[in-house]
Design a protein around this motif. Sequence first.
Motif, PDB file in Angstrom:
ATOM      1  N   THR A  55       3.929  -5.144 -10.821  1.00 45.44           N
ATOM      2  CA  THR A  55       2.792  -4.501 -10.168  1.00 45.44           C
ATOM      3  C   THR A  55       1.514  -5.132 -10.693  1.00 45.44           C
ATOM      4  O   THR A  55       1.494  -5.617 -11.826  1.00 45.44           O
ATOM      5  N   MET A 112       6.681   6.683  -4.824  1.00 43.61           N
ATOM      6  CA  MET A 112       5.433   6.557  -4.060  1.00 43.61           C
ATOM      7  C   MET A 112       5.713   5.998  -2.672  1.00 43.61           C
ATOM      8  O   MET A 112       5.025   5.082  -2.206  1.00 43.61           O
ATOM      9  N   HIS A 113       6.747   6.501  -2.033  1.00 42.51           N
ATOM     10  CA  HIS A 113       7.100   6.030  -0.691  1.00 42.51           C
ATOM     11  C   HIS A 113       7.577   7.234   0.123  1.00 42.51           C
ATOM     12  O   HIS A 113       7.626   8.346  -0.400  1.00 42.51           O
ATOM     13  N   THR A 168      -1.141  -3.359 -11.118  1.00 44.14           N
ATOM     14  CA  THR A 168      -1.923  -2.262 -11.703  1.00 44.14           C
ATOM     15  C   THR A 168      -1.506  -2.047 -13.161  1.00 44.14           C
ATOM     16  O   THR A 168      -0.412  -1.516 -13.412  1.00 44.14           O
ATOM     17  N   LEU A 205       9.421  -1.566  -1.775  1.00 41.87           N
ATOM     18  CA  LEU A 205       9.258  -0.312  -1.036  1.00 41.87           C
ATOM     19  C   LEU A 205       7.771  -0.033  -0.827  1.00 41.87           C
ATOM     20  O   LEU A 205       7.036   0.245  -1.792  1.00 41.87           O
ATOM     21  N   GLU A 206       7.339  -0.107   0.395  1.00 46.81           N
ATOM     22  CA  GLU A 206       5.958   0.204   0.782  1.00 46.81           C
ATOM     23  C   GLU A 206       4.930  -0.502  -0.099  1.00 46.81           C
ATOM     24  O   GLU A 206       3.926   0.095  -0.487  1.00 46.81           O
ATOM     25  N   SER A 261       2.040  -8.297 -12.819  1.00 48.57           N
ATOM     26  CA  SER A 261       2.026  -9.597 -12.130  1.00 48.57           C
ATOM     27  C   SER A 261       1.812  -9.398 -10.630  1.00 48.57           C
ATOM     28  O   SER A 261       2.208  -8.380 -10.060  1.00 48.57           O
ATOM     29  N   ASP A 262       1.212 -10.408 -10.031  1.00 52.76           N
ATOM     30  CA  ASP A 262       1.056 -10.433  -8.582  1.00 52.76           C
ATOM     31  C   ASP A 262       2.403 -10.838  -7.971  1.00 52.76           C
ATOM     32  O   ASP A 262       2.989 -11.841  -8.402  1.00 52.76           O
ATOM     33  N   PHE A 263       2.876 -10.088  -6.985  1.00 55.25           N
ATOM     34  CA  PHE A 263       4.182 -10.449  -6.406  1.00 55.25           C
ATOM     35  C   PHE A 263       4.124 -11.720  -5.551  1.00 55.25           C
ATOM     36  O   PHE A 263       5.159 -12.196  -5.090  1.00 55.25           O
ATOM     37  N   TYR A 308       0.618  -4.490   1.018  1.00 56.57           N
ATOM     38  CA  TYR A 308      -0.570  -4.869   0.245  1.00 56.57           C
ATOM     39  C   TYR A 308      -0.744  -6.380   0.156  1.00 56.57           C
ATOM     40  O   TYR A 308      -1.771  -6.842  -0.338  1.00 56.57           O
ATOM     41  N   GLY A 362       5.100   0.206  -8.467  1.00 59.66           N
ATOM     42  CA  GLY A 362       4.500   1.507  -8.794  1.00 59.66           C
ATOM     43  C   GLY A 362       4.873   1.899 -10.208  1.00 59.66           C
ATOM     44  O   GLY A 362       4.768   1.101 -11.144  1.00 59.66           O
ATOM     45  N   GLN A 394      -0.007   1.272 -14.353  1.00 55.15           N
ATOM     46  CA  GLN A 394       1.360   1.584 -13.908  1.00 55.15           C
ATOM     47  C   GLN A 394       2.390   0.960 -14.843  1.00 55.15           C
ATOM     48  O   GLN A 394       3.450   1.536 -15.063  1.00 55.15           O
ATOM     49  N   GLY A 447       6.124  -4.796  -6.393  1.00 59.52           N
ATOM     50  CA  GLY A 447       5.165  -3.722  -6.108  1.00 59.52           C
ATOM     51  C   GLY A 447       5.797  -2.416  -6.525  1.00 59.52           C
ATOM     52  O   GLY A 447       6.004  -1.517  -5.721  1.00 59.52           O
TER      53      GLY A 447
HETATM   54  C1  LIG Z   1       2.525   2.563  -2.398  1.00 61.14           C
HETATM   55  S1  LIG Z   1       2.890   1.849  -3.969  1.00 61.14           S
HETATM   56  C2  LIG Z   1       4.655   1.776  -3.891  1.00 61.14           C
HETATM   57  C3  LIG Z   1       5.263   1.800  -5.264  1.00 61.14           C
HETATM   58  C4  LIG Z   1       6.785   1.775  -5.342  1.00 61.14           C
HETATM   59  N1  LIG Z   1       7.355   0.665  -4.612  1.00 61.14           N
HETATM   60  C5  LIG Z   1       7.372   3.068  -4.862  1.00 61.14           C
HETATM   61  O1  LIG Z   1       7.880   3.102  -3.722  1.00 61.14           O
HETATM   62  O2  LIG Z   1       7.350   4.049  -5.601  1.00 61.14           O
HETATM   63  C6  LIG Z   1       2.386   0.153  -3.789  1.00 61.14           C
HETATM   64  C7  LIG Z   1       2.547  -0.662  -5.056  1.00 61.14           C
HETATM   65  O3  LIG Z   1       2.289  -2.051  -4.770  1.00 61.14           O
HETATM   66  C8  LIG Z   1       1.582  -2.597  -5.875  1.00 61.14           C
HETATM   67  N2  LIG Z   1       0.911  -3.834  -5.446  1.00 61.14           N
HETATM   68  C9  LIG Z   1      -0.061  -3.977  -4.524  1.00 61.14           C
HETATM   69  N3  LIG Z   1      -0.408  -5.277  -4.408  1.00 61.14           N
HETATM   70  C10 LIG Z   1       0.361  -5.973  -5.267  1.00 61.14           C
HETATM   71  C11 LIG Z   1       0.476  -7.341  -5.625  1.00 61.14           C
HETATM   72  N4  LIG Z   1      -0.302  -8.281  -5.060  1.00 61.14           N
HETATM   73  N5  LIG Z   1       1.384  -7.694  -6.552  1.00 61.14           N
HETATM   74  C12 LIG Z   1       2.160  -6.758  -7.154  1.00 61.14           C
HETATM   75  N6  LIG Z   1       2.099  -5.443  -6.865  1.00 61.14           N
HETATM   76  C13 LIG Z   1       1.210  -5.054  -5.942  1.00 61.14           C
HETATM   77  C14 LIG Z   1       0.645  -1.498  -6.312  1.00 61.14           C
HETATM   78  O4  LIG Z   1       0.132  -1.723  -7.607  1.00 61.14           O
HETATM   79  C15 LIG Z   1       1.616  -0.316  -6.229  1.00 61.14           C
HETATM   80  O5  LIG Z   1       2.358  -0.270  -7.397  1.00 61.14           O
END
Ligand SMILES: C[S@@+](CC[C@H](N)C(=O)[O-])C[C@H]1O[C@@H](n2cnc3c(N)ncnc32)[C@H](O)[C@@H]1O
Length: 292
Positions: free
Chosen positions: A99, A33-34, A101, A144-145, A126-128, A149, A78, A104, A76
Motif C-alpha cells: 500500500t 475495505m471492500h 499509505t 480488491l477495490e 510501495s506503489d503497486f 486508484y 489496506g 496502513q 493495494g
Molecule cells: C479501498 S482500499 C482497499 C483495501 C483492501 N484491498 C481491502 O479490500 O480491504 C484501497 C487501497 O489501495 C491503496 N492504494 C491506492 N493507490 C495505491 C498505489 N498506487 N499503490 C499501492 N496501493 C495503493 C490504498 O492505500 C488502500 O490501501
Amino acid sequence: MITTKKLTAKQKIIHYFEGAGLDYYYWDKAFNMHFGYYRRGMNPFNLPKLLNQMNEEVLQRLYLEQYVDPTVLDLGCGLGASSRYMAKANQEAQFSGFTITPWQVDFGNQLIKEEGLAERVNLYESDFANLPLGDNSAEAAFALESACYAKGNDKLEFAQELYRVLKPGGRFVLTDGFRKHNNPLPSWLDKVYRKNMDCWALTDLADINLFIAVLKKIGFRNIKVEDASWRVAPSFAHIPFVTLRFWWDMWKKGTIGKLDQERKNNALAPALGMIMGMSRKHFSYYIISGEK
Ligand SMILES: C[S@@+](CC[C@H](N)C(=O)[O-])C[C@H]1O[C@@H](n2cnc3c(N)ncnc32)[C@H](O)[C@@H]1O
C-alpha cells in the motif's frame, strides 16, 4: 489544515486514507475495505460474513492448491484484512501486501501480529505500479477495490507491473467498480460520479473494455470477466445504516462540527456510490481473473 487542491493524485490518496482510515471500523471491525459477496442461503443482514465471502471468492479463483508454499501479493492491501482472512484459510501461502499509505503498513502489521499471522503475512509501503520485487516472483496476486486508484482509465501501468511480477502461469484476481463504456455520462450522473471520485480520492474508474484490451495486449491469458453487481448489492444496502450509525456516533461525541473533510467525504462517498450502482447502464462491479 492541509488544502488538498495542491496535492498530487498520490498524495491525495495517502491523505484520504490517513484521515478517514479508522472510520472503516464502522463498515467492518476487521477493516475489510471492500464490498461483500452474496451467495444464496447467506444471511444478507450479516455484513461481516458478506465481506469475508468476497475474500473467499477471490481466494477460490486463485487456485492456490496447485502450489507448494505459494507467494501471494495483495496489491493495494489496506489494513491487510483480505490477506489475514486468506492466511487463516490457507495455511501454506505467504502473503505480501503493498500500500502507499504508511499508516496502513504500521497499523495493518500490528493487526497481523495480534492475530498471530506475522510469520506468513507482511505489509509493505510501495506503489503497486512499481513494486520492490524481481520479475516472475509470485505465484498469485489479487487487488480488491484498489486497482481503481491506478493511473488512467485503462490502468496500463498497474497491469504491466502485475504481469512483470507474476511467474509464468501465475494467477490474478481483481474486484472493482468499472465504467462500462467511455461515453459521456448524463450531466447529473457525471456530477455524482465526479463527487464520488473526489470523496474517495480517486481520479477515474477503469473502463472495462479498455482494461480488458490492455490485459490481453500485455499477454494475460484465460481472462474471465464476471459481472458481480447483483452479488455485491446486498452489502451496498448496508450503506445507509452504516452511515447513520457513523453520524449518530459523531453527534453523540459532539464532533460533527470538527470532522475534517476526509472523514465527511468518506461518509458521503458510499451513498453516491449507491446511486452510481443503480445506473447499471454506465457502471458495473466485476470480478476479473486470468493468468500470465
Ligand atoms: C479501498 S482500499 C482497499 C483495501 C483492501 N484491498 C481491502 O479490500 O480491504 C484501497 C487501497 O489501495 C491503496 N492504494 C491506492 N493507490 C495505491 C498505489 N498506487 N499503490 C499501492 N496501493 C495503493 C490504498 O492505500 C488502500 O490501501
